[in-house]
Scaffold this motif. Structure first.
Motif, PDB file in Angstrom:
ATOM      1  N   LYS A 287      33.371 -16.170  46.459  1.00 47.39           N
ATOM      2  CA  LYS A 287      33.718 -15.281  47.433  1.00 47.39           C
ATOM      3  C   LYS A 287      34.013 -13.995  46.939  1.00 47.39           C
ATOM      4  O   LYS A 287      33.461 -12.769  47.645  1.00 47.39           O
ATOM      5  N   LEU A 288      34.781 -13.435  46.092  1.00 47.34           N
ATOM      6  CA  LEU A 288      35.322 -12.523  45.642  1.00 47.34           C
ATOM      7  C   LEU A 288      34.104 -11.641  44.909  1.00 47.34           C
ATOM      8  O   LEU A 288      34.169 -10.266  45.356  1.00 47.34           O
ATOM      9  N   VAL A 289      33.049 -12.302  44.306  1.00 49.28           N
ATOM     10  CA  VAL A 289      32.056 -11.706  43.750  1.00 49.28           C
ATOM     11  C   VAL A 289      31.217 -11.176  44.933  1.00 49.28           C
ATOM     12  O   VAL A 289      30.632  -9.939  44.818  1.00 49.28           O
ATOM     13  N   ASN A 290      30.992 -11.901  45.883  1.00 51.75           N
ATOM     14  CA  ASN A 290      30.009 -11.576  46.982  1.00 51.75           C
ATOM     15  C   ASN A 290      30.655 -10.220  47.737  1.00 51.75           C
ATOM     16  O   ASN A 290      29.925  -9.552  48.140  1.00 51.75           O
ATOM     17  N   MET A 291      31.993 -10.380  47.798  1.00 52.50           N
ATOM     18  CA  MET A 291      32.541  -8.999  48.440  1.00 52.50           C
ATOM     19  C   MET A 291      32.153  -7.750  47.617  1.00 52.50           C
ATOM     20  O   MET A 291      31.996  -6.899  48.103  1.00 52.50           O
ATOM     21  N   LEU A 292      32.478  -8.023  46.244  1.00 55.02           N
ATOM     22  CA  LEU A 292      32.592  -7.001  45.559  1.00 55.02           C
ATOM     23  C   LEU A 292      31.000  -6.354  45.427  1.00 55.02           C
ATOM     24  O   LEU A 292      30.847  -5.079  45.557  1.00 55.02           O
ATOM     25  N   LEU A 293      30.008  -7.145  45.358  1.00 52.14           N
ATOM     26  CA  LEU A 293      28.597  -6.806  45.371  1.00 52.14           C
ATOM     27  C   LEU A 293      28.258  -5.924  46.644  1.00 52.14           C
ATOM     28  O   LEU A 293      27.725  -4.813  46.315  1.00 52.14           O
ATOM     29  N   GLU A 294      28.946  -6.302  47.733  1.00 50.20           N
ATOM     30  CA  GLU A 294      28.418  -5.576  48.920  1.00 50.20           C
ATOM     31  C   GLU A 294      29.311  -4.000  49.124  1.00 50.20           C
ATOM     32  O   GLU A 294      28.807  -3.284  49.561  1.00 50.20           O
ATOM     33  N   ILE A 295      30.634  -4.251  48.530  1.00 49.39           N
ATOM     34  CA  ILE A 295      31.365  -2.982  48.620  1.00 49.39           C
ATOM     35  C   ILE A 295      30.649  -2.113  47.582  1.00 49.39           C
ATOM     36  O   ILE A 295      30.611  -0.692  47.845  1.00 49.39           O
ATOM     37  N   GLN A 296      30.323  -2.401  46.627  1.00 47.54           N
ATOM     38  CA  GLN A 296      29.545  -1.530  45.410  1.00 47.54           C
ATOM     39  C   GLN A 296      28.310  -1.072  45.989  1.00 47.54           C
ATOM     40  O   GLN A 296      28.099   0.132  45.828  1.00 47.54           O
ATOM     41  N   LYS A 297      27.404  -1.898  46.486  1.00 47.07           N
ATOM     42  CA  LYS A 297      26.322  -1.375  47.396  1.00 47.07           C
ATOM     43  C   LYS A 297      26.325  -0.537  48.439  1.00 47.07           C
ATOM     44  O   LYS A 297      25.848   0.521  48.638  1.00 47.07           O
ATOM     45  N   GLY A 298      27.397  -1.013  49.226  1.00 48.42           N
ATOM     46  CA  GLY A 298      27.799  -0.185  50.344  1.00 48.42           C
ATOM     47  C   GLY A 298      28.236   1.359  49.989  1.00 48.42           C
ATOM     48  O   GLY A 298      27.984   2.304  50.885  1.00 48.42           O
ATOM     49  N   THR A 299      29.110   1.506  49.052  1.00 47.45           N
ATOM     50  CA  THR A 299      29.626   2.808  48.814  1.00 47.45           C
ATOM     51  C   THR A 299      28.476   3.696  48.185  1.00 47.45           C
ATOM     52  O   THR A 299      28.362   4.873  48.404  1.00 47.45           O
ATOM     53  N   LEU A 300      27.631   2.830  47.345  1.00 50.51           N
ATOM     54  CA  LEU A 300      26.626   3.818  46.884  1.00 50.51           C
ATOM     55  C   LEU A 300      25.657   4.359  47.956  1.00 50.51           C
ATOM     56  O   LEU A 300      24.984   5.422  47.945  1.00 50.51           O
ATOM     57  N   LEU A 301      25.443   3.388  48.994  1.00 50.16           N
ATOM     58  CA  LEU A 301      24.615   3.905  49.983  1.00 50.16           C
ATOM     59  C   LEU A 301      25.177   5.042  50.780  1.00 50.16           C
ATOM     60  O   LEU A 301      24.499   6.007  51.244  1.00 50.16           O
ATOM     61  N   ALA A 302      26.514   4.987  50.867  1.00 51.32           N
ATOM     62  CA  ALA A 302      27.343   6.075  51.733  1.00 51.32           C
ATOM     63  C   ALA A 302      27.214   7.266  50.718  1.00 51.32           C
ATOM     64  O   ALA A 302      27.158   8.309  51.430  1.00 51.32           O
ATOM     65  N   LEU A 303      27.370   7.184  49.595  1.00 56.96           N
ATOM     66  CA  LEU A 303      27.229   8.141  48.757  1.00 56.96           C
ATOM     67  C   LEU A 303      25.996   8.814  48.731  1.00 56.96           C
ATOM     68  O   LEU A 303      25.921  10.243  48.929  1.00 56.96           O
TER      69      LEU A 303
END
Length: 387
Positions: A287-303
């Motif tokens: 669960k924690l890994v799946n959260m981290l994956l999407e947060i990192q990808k989403g932050t890169l998208l926003a950037l």
């Protein structure tokens, strides 16, 4: 949070400094009070001048007392504020991305000088009245109407109609109102206290409780010619402001997601079950890994959106992609984080369920999932499928 992709290395010293300043403000001024504000259903108006001093009101605008920061810096600020609560970030968005942007982009010099400096300082509050009870995703069907009052250059306007879900309307010093006219959609600046204007806060909300949304009615409201935003013609006016707000949401949602993840991680590391920390179990780690994956990808998208915006190359379909993806993923993360917290997660001692409830509103306003899906669908196929 573990920055596995070293996203911080992509940020400048100025960008990191802005992020740390807003993060510290969130820790010191938002986090200690947010559970109480949310439970009581109140927005802390005392934060308005503090947010002005922090430099996040109209943050992306230049001149007229506005901070004039970059798109990426504004995005980082939105992320940190929403890590505190969506309601606080929404205040900044309504004030800066909507009301102030409308005046800055479409207003006269006199209107800009009258309103923007004090709004940037948080001394005056604005709202953005577009959505109607029967015209949410289809603002072209708005019924609010402004008709000419008199003839010649001195002719004013008479405004009638109703708006719904208007953030900050009951505490606003100026309402940016979009209305149909005989010449299409126009924007008007309506000072608080104008006769015929009634703003009623919407109560019994299950989401965005630490914020203000209102029903607003206009009953024979008489406005002078100076009320008209002279440069705004058609829906291009309000849509240009909505795109500013949607951009900030793509960043802000990742703040709510990150805070939910961090709350779940801390809890899992400290909570013992069957003689060992929850974090030591495979299902919890997944669960924690799946959260981290999407947060990192989403932050890169926003950037990436921010870099495009700063280069003057950001397009509406790109904003739709960011808003659609990041809010959708943030809701999933907040809900999953709550499961790690177990029964304790339904209390305001922990943030994930509060974030999840707030994000249901964020998912709806500034364009629903369906609207952004159709914007992207039209971009992909060349065919409009809105009707």
């Amino acid at each position: 949070m573990s920055d596995v992709l070293a996203i911080d290395s992509l940020l400048s010293a100025d960008e990191l400094a802005v992020r740390e300043r807003v993060r510290d403000f969130t820790e010191q001024r938002i986090r200690p009070g947010i559970a109480g504000w949310y439970e009581d259903g109140v927005f802390p108006l005392e934060l308005a001048p503090e947010l002005g001093e922090l430099g996040v009101l109209g943050m992306h605008l230049k001149g007229y007392g506005c901070p004039g920061r970059s798109a990426v810096e504004y995005g980082l600020a939105a992320l940190e504020l929403e890590a505190g609560d969506s309601g606080i970030r929404t205040f900044v968005s309504v004030q800066g991305s909507l009301a102030m942007t409308a005046i800055h982009k479409w207003g006269s010099e006199e209107q800009k000088l009258q309103w923007l400096p004090r709004m940037a300082a948080g001394e005056l509050i604005g709202c953005f009245a577009l959505t109607e009870p029967t015209a949410g995703s289809d603002p072209g069907s708005m019924k609010t109407f402004a008709r000419r009052d008199g003839t010649g250059d001195d002719a004013g306007w008479i405004l009638d109609g109703a708006k719904r879900w208007i953030g900050l309307a009951s505490v606003a010093d100026v309402l940016v109102v979009w209305a149909m006219t005989d010449d299409g959609v126009h924007g008007f600046l309506v000072p608080a206290g104008t006769a015929g204007v009634t703003a009623t806060p919407i109560g019994q909300k299950l989401s965005m409780r630490a914020s203000i949304q209102c029903d607003v009615t206009f009953d024979g409201v008489r406005l002078g010619p100076e009320a008209l935003l002279p440069a705004a013609r058609g829906l291009r006016g309000p849509f240009s402001c909505l795109n500013e707000a949607r951009y900030g949401i793509a960043w802000g949602a990742m703040g709510a997601a990150r805070d939910s993840y961090q709350a779940a991680l801390k809890y899992a590391q400290e909570r013992l079950q069957f003689g060992r920390p929850l974090a030591g179990y495979q299902l919890t780690q997944e669960k924690l890994v799946n959260m981290l994956l999407e947060i990192q990808k989403g932050t890169l998208l926003a950037l990436q959106l921010g870099r495009l915006k700063d280069a003057g190359k950001l397009r509406p379909e790109q904003i739709s992609l960011g808003k659609l993806n990041n809010v959708r993923e943030a809701i999933t993360i907040a809900r999953e984080a709550r499961t790690i917290l177990g029964g304790n997660g339904i209390t305001l001692d922990y943030s994930p369920l509060r974030h999840a409830a707030n994000l249901e509103s964020v998912r709806t306003y500034e364009g629903t999932d369906e609207v952004h899906t159709l914007i992207l669908g039209q971009h992909i196929t060349g065919l409009a499928a809105f009707r």
